[in-house]
Design a protein around this motif. Structure first.
Motif, PDB file in Angstrom:
ATOM      1  N   SER A  28      71.903 -20.423  73.289  1.00 43.30           N
ATOM      2  CA  SER A  28      72.595 -19.475  74.154  1.00 43.30           C
ATOM      3  C   SER A  28      74.234 -19.978  74.171  1.00 43.30           C
ATOM      4  O   SER A  28      74.544 -20.709  73.839  1.00 43.30           O
ATOM      5  N   THR A  29      74.872 -19.085  74.741  1.00 44.03           N
ATOM      6  CA  THR A  29      76.521 -19.361  74.883  1.00 44.03           C
ATOM      7  C   THR A  29      76.630 -20.724  75.561  1.00 44.03           C
ATOM      8  O   THR A  29      76.185 -20.754  76.652  1.00 44.03           O
ATOM      9  N   ALA A  30      77.210 -21.616  75.080  1.00 44.80           N
ATOM     10  CA  ALA A  30      77.508 -22.800  75.754  1.00 44.80           C
ATOM     11  C   ALA A  30      78.346 -22.452  77.142  1.00 44.80           C
ATOM     12  O   ALA A  30      79.260 -21.784  77.226  1.00 44.80           O
ATOM     13  N   ARG A  31      77.687 -23.151  78.347  1.00 45.97           N
ATOM     14  CA  ARG A  31      78.534 -23.121  79.521  1.00 45.97           C
ATOM     15  C   ARG A  31      79.746 -23.937  79.449  1.00 45.97           C
ATOM     16  O   ARG A  31      80.712 -23.679  80.225  1.00 45.97           O
ATOM     17  N   THR A  32      79.586 -25.085  78.584  1.00 48.23           N
ATOM     18  CA  THR A  32      81.012 -26.039  78.307  1.00 48.23           C
ATOM     19  C   THR A  32      81.243 -26.147  76.913  1.00 48.23           C
ATOM     20  O   THR A  32      80.057 -26.185  76.181  1.00 48.23           O
ATOM     21  N   ILE A  33      82.398 -26.019  76.599  1.00 47.52           N
ATOM     22  CA  ILE A  33      82.760 -26.461  75.187  1.00 47.52           C
ATOM     23  C   ILE A  33      83.906 -27.200  75.023  1.00 47.52           C
ATOM     24  O   ILE A  33      84.804 -27.308  75.653  1.00 47.52           O
ATOM     25  N   THR A  34      83.566 -28.303  74.145  1.00 47.42           N
ATOM     26  CA  THR A  34      84.480 -29.227  73.885  1.00 47.42           C
ATOM     27  C   THR A  34      84.669 -29.446  72.127  1.00 47.42           C
ATOM     28  O   THR A  34      83.812 -29.247  71.496  1.00 47.42           O
ATOM     29  N   ARG A  35      85.833 -29.226  72.066  1.00 48.45           N
ATOM     30  CA  ARG A  35      86.558 -29.226  70.598  1.00 48.45           C
ATOM     31  C   ARG A  35      87.517 -30.132  70.689  1.00 48.45           C
ATOM     32  O   ARG A  35      88.888 -29.937  71.126  1.00 48.45           O
ATOM     33  N   GLY A  36      87.467 -31.459  70.162  1.00 48.41           N
ATOM     34  CA  GLY A  36      88.479 -32.410  70.253  1.00 48.41           C
ATOM     35  C   GLY A  36      88.909 -32.730  71.629  1.00 48.41           C
ATOM     36  O   GLY A  36      88.240 -32.976  72.666  1.00 48.41           O
ATOM     37  N   PRO A  37      90.163 -32.529  71.832  1.00 46.59           N
ATOM     38  CA  PRO A  37      91.011 -32.798  73.236  1.00 46.59           C
ATOM     39  C   PRO A  37      90.688 -31.702  74.202  1.00 46.59           C
ATOM     40  O   PRO A  37      91.179 -31.789  75.418  1.00 46.59           O
ATOM     41  N   LEU A  38      90.229 -30.686  73.560  1.00 49.29           N
ATOM     42  CA  LEU A  38      90.189 -29.390  74.436  1.00 49.29           C
ATOM     43  C   LEU A  38      88.721 -28.946  75.159  1.00 49.29           C
ATOM     44  O   LEU A  38      87.607 -29.077  74.263  1.00 49.29           O
ATOM     45  N   HIS A  39      88.584 -29.042  76.446  1.00 47.81           N
ATOM     46  CA  HIS A  39      87.499 -28.750  77.070  1.00 47.81           C
ATOM     47  C   HIS A  39      87.358 -27.625  77.823  1.00 47.81           C
ATOM     48  O   HIS A  39      88.485 -27.252  78.828  1.00 47.81           O
ATOM     49  N   ILE A  40      86.369 -26.844  77.677  1.00 49.30           N
ATOM     50  CA  ILE A  40      86.283 -25.134  78.325  1.00 49.30           C
ATOM     51  C   ILE A  40      85.016 -25.421  79.115  1.00 49.30           C
ATOM     52  O   ILE A  40      83.938 -25.626  78.750  1.00 49.30           O
ATOM     53  N   ASP A  41      85.270 -25.119  80.437  1.00 46.64           N
ATOM     54  CA  ASP A  41      84.138 -24.908  81.320  1.00 46.64           C
ATOM     55  C   ASP A  41      84.002 -23.552  81.922  1.00 46.64           C
ATOM     56  O   ASP A  41      84.893 -23.042  82.716  1.00 46.64           O
ATOM     57  N   ALA A  42      83.001 -22.850  81.396  1.00 49.71           N
ATOM     58  CA  ALA A  42      82.912 -21.508  81.708  1.00 49.71           C
ATOM     59  C   ALA A  42      82.568 -21.266  83.205  1.00 49.71           C
ATOM     60  O   ALA A  42      82.986 -20.299  83.659  1.00 49.71           O
ATOM     61  N   ALA A  43      81.692 -22.275  83.917  1.00 45.58           N
ATOM     62  CA  ALA A  43      81.328 -21.968  85.205  1.00 45.58           C
ATOM     63  C   ALA A  43      82.465 -22.113  86.166  1.00 45.58           C
ATOM     64  O   ALA A  43      82.739 -21.223  87.039  1.00 45.58           O
ATOM     65  N   ALA A  44      83.194 -23.092  86.080  1.00 44.87           N
ATOM     66  CA  ALA A  44      84.526 -23.225  86.705  1.00 44.87           C
ATOM     67  C   ALA A  44      85.604 -22.605  86.279  1.00 44.87           C
ATOM     68  O   ALA A  44      86.622 -22.484  87.138  1.00 44.87           O
ATOM     69  N   ARG A  45      85.595 -21.837  84.995  1.00 45.92           N
ATOM     70  CA  ARG A  45      86.752 -21.251  84.597  1.00 45.92           C
ATOM     71  C   ARG A  45      87.842 -22.299  84.408  1.00 45.92           C
ATOM     72  O   ARG A  45      88.960 -21.702  84.716  1.00 45.92           O
ATOM     73  N   GLN A  46      87.854 -23.142  84.014  1.00 50.21           N
ATOM     74  CA  GLN A  46      88.721 -24.217  83.953  1.00 50.21           C
ATOM     75  C   GLN A  46      88.958 -24.901  82.571  1.00 50.21           C
ATOM     76  O   GLN A  46      87.839 -24.955  81.798  1.00 50.21           O
ATOM     77  N   VAL A  47      90.227 -25.021  81.979  1.00 46.90           N
ATOM     78  CA  VAL A  47      90.402 -25.658  80.766  1.00 46.90           C
ATOM     79  C   VAL A  47      91.238 -26.815  80.794  1.00 46.90           C
ATOM     80  O   VAL A  47      92.450 -26.677  81.508  1.00 46.90           O
ATOM     81  N   THR A  48      90.879 -27.752  80.081  1.00 47.23           N
ATOM     82  CA  THR A  48      91.756 -29.146  80.013  1.00 47.23           C
ATOM     83  C   THR A  48      92.060 -29.531  78.487  1.00 47.23           C
ATOM     84  O   THR A  48      91.076 -29.099  77.904  1.00 47.23           O
ATOM     85  N   LEU A  49      93.093 -29.915  78.488  1.00 45.40           N
ATOM     86  CA  LEU A  49      93.514 -30.458  77.089  1.00 45.40           C
ATOM     87  C   LEU A  49      94.255 -31.835  77.293  1.00 45.40           C
ATOM     88  O   LEU A  49      94.952 -32.018  78.125  1.00 45.40           O
ATOM     89  N   ASP A  50      93.769 -32.864  76.612  1.00 45.98           N
ATOM     90  CA  ASP A  50      94.031 -34.196  76.842  1.00 45.98           C
ATOM     91  C   ASP A  50      93.756 -34.855  78.390  1.00 45.98           C
ATOM     92  O   ASP A  50      94.764 -35.282  78.613  1.00 45.98           O
ATOM     93  N   GLY A  51      92.925 -34.045  78.770  1.00 43.95           N
ATOM     94  CA  GLY A  51      92.725 -34.625  80.090  1.00 43.95           C
ATOM     95  C   GLY A  51      93.535 -33.713  81.397  1.00 43.95           C
ATOM     96  O   GLY A  51      93.502 -33.809  82.623  1.00 43.95           O
ATOM     97  N   GLN A  52      94.442 -32.807  80.914  1.00 41.17           N
ATOM     98  CA  GLN A  52      95.409 -31.997  81.814  1.00 41.17           C
ATOM     99  C   GLN A  52      95.052 -30.828  81.836  1.00 41.17           C
ATOM    100  O   GLN A  52      94.597 -30.075  80.934  1.00 41.17           O
ATOM    101  N   ASP A  53      95.106 -30.218  83.275  1.00 36.42           N
ATOM    102  CA  ASP A  53      94.607 -28.793  83.464  1.00 36.42           C
ATOM    103  C   ASP A  53      95.684 -27.756  82.550  1.00 36.42           C
ATOM    104  O   ASP A  53      96.903 -28.158  82.643  1.00 36.42           O
ATOM    105  N   VAL A  54      94.959 -26.820  82.254  1.00 39.08           N
ATOM    106  CA  VAL A  54      95.838 -25.737  81.349  1.00 39.08           C
ATOM    107  C   VAL A  54      95.705 -24.681  82.285  1.00 39.08           C
ATOM    108  O   VAL A  54      94.506 -24.233  82.679  1.00 39.08           O
TER     109      VAL A  54
END
Length: 233
Positions: A137-163
């Motif tokens: 299934s398509t991941a609900r959260t995706i982490t690629r190195g410092p980039l974190h994508i949360d599909a449920a919250a529709r939130q993206v963080t890079l190095d821990g900072q909100d984008v």
């Protein structure tokens, strides 16, 4: 009414699914949504093919009427199937043998003709989901190195900072990140993110803005003459 909806005393599914109902008729759509919710499913409804191409990735199963106001339902089925393996059941008044063949060839996993009984629909959903499992299934959260994508919250963080991304920028990034080793053709990307209202300039502008907000051009790689793929940042 084309759907024989169950009473409130009907059996409830042991484990609900996220179901996307693609139905332009308000009365039929709402009846179907209510019936599915009574059986324990989480249901979203859209009325157009363009909206379906934007929303299907969040669903476990898609129920689609082929008669839509903007796109032919067969085209929408093809779009969903070309991008992944989300199960699709065509629920439509098109009942000829040729219609059924075309629907299945377009990527529908099953085909149900209106009017139909709700118990039959539930049985077909169960059968389709049995065949679909196990499936990635398509991941609900995706982490690629410092980039974190949360599909449920529709939130993206890079190095821990909100984008801070717009809705379309998020959809664009999430679609690419969900298929990290795949080049997504420009046309497919435009249909899935923008539906029926897009232009080449729209896509390029969003890609440029997304790169600026992520602080690097390597998160979204342009494959000239083809489309885009997700990078490593």
């Amino acid at each position: 009414m084309s759907v024989d909806t169950p009473g409130r005393g009907g059996p409830v599914a042991a484990a609900g699914w996220r179901v996307l109902v693609v139905e332009s008729c308000g009365k039929e759509g709402e009846g179907l949504v209510q019936g599915l919710r009574r059986h324990g499913h989480e249901v979203d409804r859209v009325e157009t093919g363009g909206a379906a191409l934007q929303a299907y990735a969040e669903a476990d199963l898609v129920l689609i009427d082929l008669e839509l106001p903007d796109l032919d339902g067969l085209e929408v089925c093809r779009g969903i199937r070309s991008a992944g393996d989300v199960p699709v059941i065509a629920v439509t008044s098109r009942g000829s043998e040729l219609d059924r063949v075309l629907g299945l060839q377009a990527g529908a996993d099953d085909y149900l003709v209106k009017p139909y009984g709700f118990r039959e629909l539930m049985a077909r959903m169960e059968a389709v989901m049995r065949r679909a499992r196990p499936r990635p299934s398509t991941a609900r959260t995706i982490t690629r190195g410092p980039l974190h994508i949360d599909a449920a919250a529709r939130q993206v963080t890079l190095d821990g900072q909100d984008v801070d991304l717009t809705r379309k920028e998020f959809d664009l990034l999430y679609l690419l990140a969900s298929h990290p080793d795949t080049v997504i053709p420009r046309k497919q990307l435009m249909q899935q993110v923008w539906g029926d209202s897009w232009s080449r300039r729209t896509v390029d502008t969003h890609v440029s803005s997304l790169r600026n907000k992520l602080g690097a051009s390597d998160w979204v790689i342009t494959i000239r003459g083809v489309g885009f793929r997700f990078g490593r940042g």
